[in-house]
Every structure is written in structure tokens, then in C-alpha cells.
Write a protein that holds these residues in place. Structure first.
Motif, PDB file in Angstrom:
ATOM      1  N   UNK A 161       0.828  -1.211   0.000  1.00 23.88           N
ATOM      2  CA  UNK A 161       0.000   0.000   0.000  1.00 23.88           C
ATOM      3  C   UNK A 161       0.860   1.258   0.000  1.00 23.88           C
ATOM      4  N   UNK A 162       1.994   1.228   0.690  1.00 21.28           N
ATOM      5  CA  UNK A 162       2.895   2.383   0.679  1.00 21.28           C
ATOM      6  C   UNK A 162       3.392   2.670  -0.724  1.00 21.28           C
ATOM      7  N   UNK A 163       3.683   1.617  -1.490  1.00 23.36           N
ATOM      8  CA  UNK A 163       4.133   1.813  -2.868  1.00 23.36           C
ATOM      9  C   UNK A 163       3.031   2.432  -3.718  1.00 23.36           C
ATOM     10  N   UNK A 164       1.794   2.000  -3.510  1.00 22.76           N
ATOM     11  CA  UNK A 164       0.668   2.580  -4.246  1.00 22.76           C
ATOM     12  C   UNK A 164       0.484   4.047  -3.867  1.00 22.76           C
ATOM     13  N   UNK A 174      -4.271  10.234  -4.757  1.00 24.72           N
ATOM     14  CA  UNK A 174      -4.442   9.916  -3.345  1.00 24.72           C
ATOM     15  C   UNK A 174      -4.843   8.456  -3.181  1.00 24.72           C
ATOM     16  N   UNK A 175      -4.283   7.812  -2.161  1.00 26.56           N
ATOM     17  CA  UNK A 175      -4.742   6.502  -1.711  1.00 26.56           C
ATOM     18  C   UNK A 175      -5.535   6.700  -0.427  1.00 26.56           C
ATOM     19  N   UNK A 176      -6.752   6.182  -0.395  1.00 20.29           N
ATOM     20  CA  UNK A 176      -7.594   6.212   0.794  1.00 20.29           C
ATOM     21  C   UNK A 176      -7.684   4.785   1.333  1.00 20.29           C
ATOM     22  N   UNK A 177      -7.256   4.586   2.569  1.00 23.23           N
ATOM     23  CA  UNK A 177      -7.297   3.269   3.194  1.00 23.23           C
ATOM     24  C   UNK A 177      -8.232   3.340   4.404  1.00 23.23           C
ATOM     25  N   UNK A 186      -4.531  -8.952  13.652  1.00 23.12           N
ATOM     26  CA  UNK A 186      -3.105  -9.185  13.826  1.00 23.12           C
ATOM     27  C   UNK A 186      -2.306  -8.386  12.797  1.00 23.12           C
ATOM     28  N   UNK A 187      -1.165  -7.872  13.211  1.00 23.55           N
ATOM     29  CA  UNK A 187      -0.305  -7.093  12.318  1.00 23.55           C
ATOM     30  C   UNK A 187       0.811  -7.931  11.752  1.00 23.55           C
ATOM     31  N   UNK A 188       1.655  -7.314  10.913  1.00 22.01           N
ATOM     32  CA  UNK A 188       1.548  -5.918  10.475  1.00 22.01           C
ATOM     33  C   UNK A 188       0.424  -5.734   9.454  1.00 22.01           C
ATOM     34  N   UNK A 189      -0.367  -4.706   9.644  1.00 24.05           N
ATOM     35  CA  UNK A 189      -1.502  -4.449   8.765  1.00 24.05           C
ATOM     36  C   UNK A 189      -1.667  -2.965   8.467  1.00 24.05           C
ATOM     37  N   UNK A 190      -1.520  -2.134   9.487  1.00 20.69           N
ATOM     38  CA  UNK A 190      -1.838  -0.719   9.341  1.00 20.69           C
ATOM     39  C   UNK A 190      -0.704   0.057   8.667  1.00 20.69           C
ATOM     40  N   UNK A 191      -1.107   1.048   7.884  1.00 20.02           N
ATOM     41  CA  UNK A 191      -0.160   1.997   7.291  1.00 20.02           C
ATOM     42  C   UNK A 191       0.250   3.095   8.264  1.00 20.02           C
ATOM     43  N   UNK A 192      -0.459   3.241   9.368  1.00 19.72           N
ATOM     44  CA  UNK A 192      -0.279   4.423  10.217  1.00 19.72           C
ATOM     45  C   UNK A 192       1.126   4.550  10.794  1.00 19.72           C
ATOM     46  N   UNK A 193       1.743   3.485  11.311  1.00 20.47           N
ATOM     47  CA  UNK A 193       3.054   3.693  11.947  1.00 20.47           C
ATOM     48  C   UNK A 193       4.133   4.205  10.998  1.00 20.47           C
ATOM     49  N   UNK A 194       4.016   3.913   9.706  1.00 25.34           N
ATOM     50  CA  UNK A 194       4.998   4.379   8.719  1.00 25.34           C
ATOM     51  C   UNK A 194       4.267   5.098   7.598  1.00 25.34           C
ATOM     52  N   UNK A 195       3.538   6.129   7.967  1.00 28.74           N
ATOM     53  CA  UNK A 195       2.692   6.841   7.006  1.00 28.74           C
ATOM     54  C   UNK A 195       3.539   7.397   5.866  1.00 28.74           C
ATOM     55  N   UNK A 200      -1.569   9.747   0.970  1.00 28.42           N
ATOM     56  CA  UNK A 200      -2.453   8.754   1.570  1.00 28.42           C
ATOM     57  C   UNK A 200      -3.205   9.361   2.748  1.00 28.42           C
ATOM     58  N   UNK A 201      -4.425   8.879   2.962  1.00 26.37           N
ATOM     59  CA  UNK A 201      -5.172   9.169   4.187  1.00 26.37           C
ATOM     60  C   UNK A 201      -5.731   7.848   4.687  1.00 26.37           C
ATOM     61  N   UNK A 202      -5.574   7.611   5.980  1.00 23.22           N
ATOM     62  CA  UNK A 202      -6.090   6.402   6.623  1.00 23.22           C
ATOM     63  C   UNK A 202      -7.270   6.799   7.498  1.00 23.22           C
ATOM     64  N   UNK A 203      -8.362   6.052   7.388  1.00 22.66           N
ATOM     65  CA  UNK A 203      -9.555   6.309   8.189  1.00 22.66           C
ATOM     66  C   UNK A 203      -9.667   5.235   9.268  1.00 22.66           C
ATOM     67  N   UNK A 204      -9.940   5.660  10.487  1.00 22.16           N
ATOM     68  CA  UNK A 204     -10.083   4.736  11.614  1.00 22.16           C
ATOM     69  C   UNK A 204     -11.426   4.961  12.303  1.00 22.16           C
TER      70      UNK A 204
END
Length: 340
Positions: A161-164, A174-177, A186-195, A200-204
Motif C-alpha cells: 500500500x505504501x508503494x501505491x 491519493x490513496x484512501x485506506x 493481527x499485524x503488520x496491517x496498518x499503514x499508520x506507523x509508517x505513514x 495517503x489518508x487512513x480512516x479509523x
């Protein structure tokens, strides 16, 4: 638009279907025993215990420092900087607002998925294309996906996802996740720790994990420029005082989250066994819901509904049912009896 992704029309008004519409359940099954057991949503059935609230939470407008403390608690929970986090009155508000903050001519939505994403971008004038994978070749400026996906639980590696996101950013896109169900997985899954920058924008979601959907609290996580634009579009006092207090307490409660994750892990496995024993094939899901396939899924939906149990059906996949998790043993027993 809903039929392209996950919708069963909720009524004659053309609105997108969602889980949790008990008025629809009562209309479809007027003779069902009450109360309905609502398993049509992906919301934690055992909510976070709401702490006592200071009277000022109700009587005064929230102070900017209160909101900053909530966003700092969210940032600490997800491993990012507080300046990247924007609190909002529910993730749905962000989904509807984002296409008007970031104007894109075209958006590819990885589906089947939550239908409001496609509807929001189409309403803002973007051309919307349905794709089956984020790696499909397409000319769209934006890509939207859920990770894990609703309703099938598909997951995408953060590195992919980071590459996209970096590719979209190079082209002004823009990538919207949407990570509405990521808290409990279970991780690793989220983009947030290495935004990865501003592309990109991540919605939680807050309400799904903490079982407090009525509180209406959600978050966008983005680079500083986009975060500032979202915050400006929301305006002052977007989040209520009670939501700020409860959200801050819950997001800081690591022990509760760990116990909840363990409980939901066991419950998801129990649901898989129960569905398989009733002749359904479990084909995906998360810790908050399971997606199952059955050749007579609509007949099973009807049988459960007549027993006062409401699950989720899908117009474009008539052999699918999505089933949430019961809250306690009485509800488990009721579901088991109906599935027999």
C-alpha cells in the motif's frame, strides 16, 4: 452505485443498505419474536464501559486542548504523531467529506466493499471505477480500499500500500485506506506507523472496536498538509465533549483492548464452527464479523429473520451472508437453535 459494491436497497428512496436497520427487520419480519437479535453489523457486541463524565462535558463547548489530548491518545495507540491525527464525528462524515477536500477526476474503488466510498466520490463528480485488486492497471487518480476489507476480510500488506500511495502522490493523486476493522486484527496491517507522505489518508473507526457506534467518533490520519485541510473543513467543535472524554479514556486503555481481542478471537472461531455445522462455508471476515456462503442463503436469511435474528444479505452476492458476533450465552443459544 450500491449494486456495484455491497448494497441491498434499504427502501424505495435509493439509499444504500447498511447493517443495524432494525426498522427494516421489523418490516420484513413483523411476526418475529422480540427483541431482535441484531447480528447484521460489524460492531463489538460488548462495548467499552463508559466512565463517569464531568458535567462540563455536556454543558460547555469542548476546548481545543481537549481535542488535542484526544488526538494525542489516538496517535499513541496507533504509533504515529499527534499532528497526523484528526478527530471527526464518525468515519462516515470523513468518507462523505474527503472528496470535497481532495478533488479528483477519477477514483478506483477496490471491491466489493463498503458502498459509501464509491457513492461519496461519485456525488462529488469523480468518475468511479470498480476494480478487484489495487494492483490492477487503471488510469484513475485515486484508489480507495478497506484493509481489512468489509465484507470479506481481505488484507493488503502495508508495504504494497505504501508503494501505491507513493505512486499516486507522484501523479497528484491519493490513496484512501479505510482501516475501520484494523484495531483488533493481527499485524503488520496498518499503514499508520509508517505513514508514506502526503499521498495517503487512513480512516479509523472508534465505534466498531469499542462497541459505541452511537457516540459518533472517527479519525483521519494523514500527512500534515492534508490533515490540516481536513481539520479546516470540519470546523470548530466537530467532536462533542462526551465523545472526547470517552474516546480518550478508551484509546488509552491497552488492557481492555487486549482482553477484548482475545475474547473476540475465541468468539470468531466459535462462530466459524457453528456456521460450518449448519452447512455454511466460511469464506472470510474479521474478528467482528464472519462472511459465509450457502446455496440457499436468502432462504436462510428469511428463516433467521422469522426467528428474530437479523443478519446481513447482499444483492450482488445472493449466496453470501455476513454474521456479527453475539454478546453473550443467551444470544449464542438463540442463534444455535435457529440454525438447527
Amino acid at each position: 452505485m450500491a449494486s456495484t459494491f455491497d448494497g441491498v436497497p434499504a427502501g424505495g428512496d435509493g439509499s444504500i443498505a447498511h447493517g443495524g436497520r432494525l426498522a427494516e427487520a421489523r418490516r420484513l419480519f413483523p411476526d418475529a419474536p422480540q427483541p431482535f437479535l441484531d447480528l447484521s453489523t460489524g460492531i463489538n457486541p460488548v462495548p467499552y464501559p463508559v466512565p463517569p463524565l464531568a458535567p462540563q462535558a455536556w454543558s460547555r463547548l469542548p476546548e481545543p486542548d481537549d481535542l488535542r489530548r484526544l488526538e494525542a491518545a489516538a496517535a499513541a495507540a496507533w504509533g504515529t504523531e499527534a499532528g497526523h491525527v484528526v478527530a471527526a464525528p464518525g468515519t462516515q462524515v470523513l468518507i462523505s467529506m474527503l472528496p470535497r477536500v481532495v478533488r479528483l477526476a477519477s477514483v478506483a474503488v477496490v471491491g466489493p466493499t463498503y458502498a459509501e466510498h464509491a457513492a461519496a466520490w461519485a456525488s462529488a463528480g469523480a468518475g468511479v471505477v470498480a476494480i478487484g485488486s489495487p494492483h490492477e492497471g487503471h488510469p484513475c487518480a485515486g484508489v480507495v480500499l478497506c484493509n481489512p476489507n468489509n465484507p470479506d476480510g481481505r488484507r493488503h500488506a502495508p508495504g504494497d500500500l505504501a508503494a501505491i500511495a507513493e505512486d499516486r502522490a507522484r501523479h497528484g493523486g491519493l490513496l484512501v485506506v479505510d482501516e475501520a476493522f484494523a484495531d483488533l486484527e493481527d499485524g503488520p496491517l496498518s499503514l499508520i506507523p509508517d505513514l508514506p507522505g502526503e499521498g495517503v489518508v487512513v480512516l479509523r473507526s472508534f465505534g466498531k472496536t469499542y462497541g459505541l457506534a452511537g457516540l459518533r467518533l472517527g479519525f483521519a490520519v494523514a500527512g500534515p498538509r492534508l490533515a490540516a485541510a481536513i481539520r479546516e473543513a470540519l470546523g470548530p467543535w466537530a467532536v462533542s465533549g462526551p465523545a472526547i472524554e470517552i474516546g480518550r479514556a478508551a484509546l488509552s486503555d491497552d488492557a481492555w483492548l487486549a482482553v477484548t481481542r482475545a475474547r473476540l478471537t475465541a468468539d470468531a472461531l466459535r462462530m466459524d464452527d457453528l456456521l460450518a455445522g449448519a452447512g455454511l462455508e466460511v469464506v472470510g471476515g474479521t474478528r467482528l464479523f464472519r462472511l459465509a456462503r450457502h446455496r440457499d442463503a436468502l432462504a436462510l436469511f428469511d428463516r433467521l429473520g422469522r426467528a428474530g435474528i437479523f443478519v446481513r444479505r447482499f444483492a450482488d452476492h445472493p449466496n453470501w451472508l455476513r454474521v456479527g458476533l453475539p454478546a453473550g450465552e443467551r444470544d449464542w443459544a438463540r442463534l444455535e437453535a435457529a440454525l438447527r
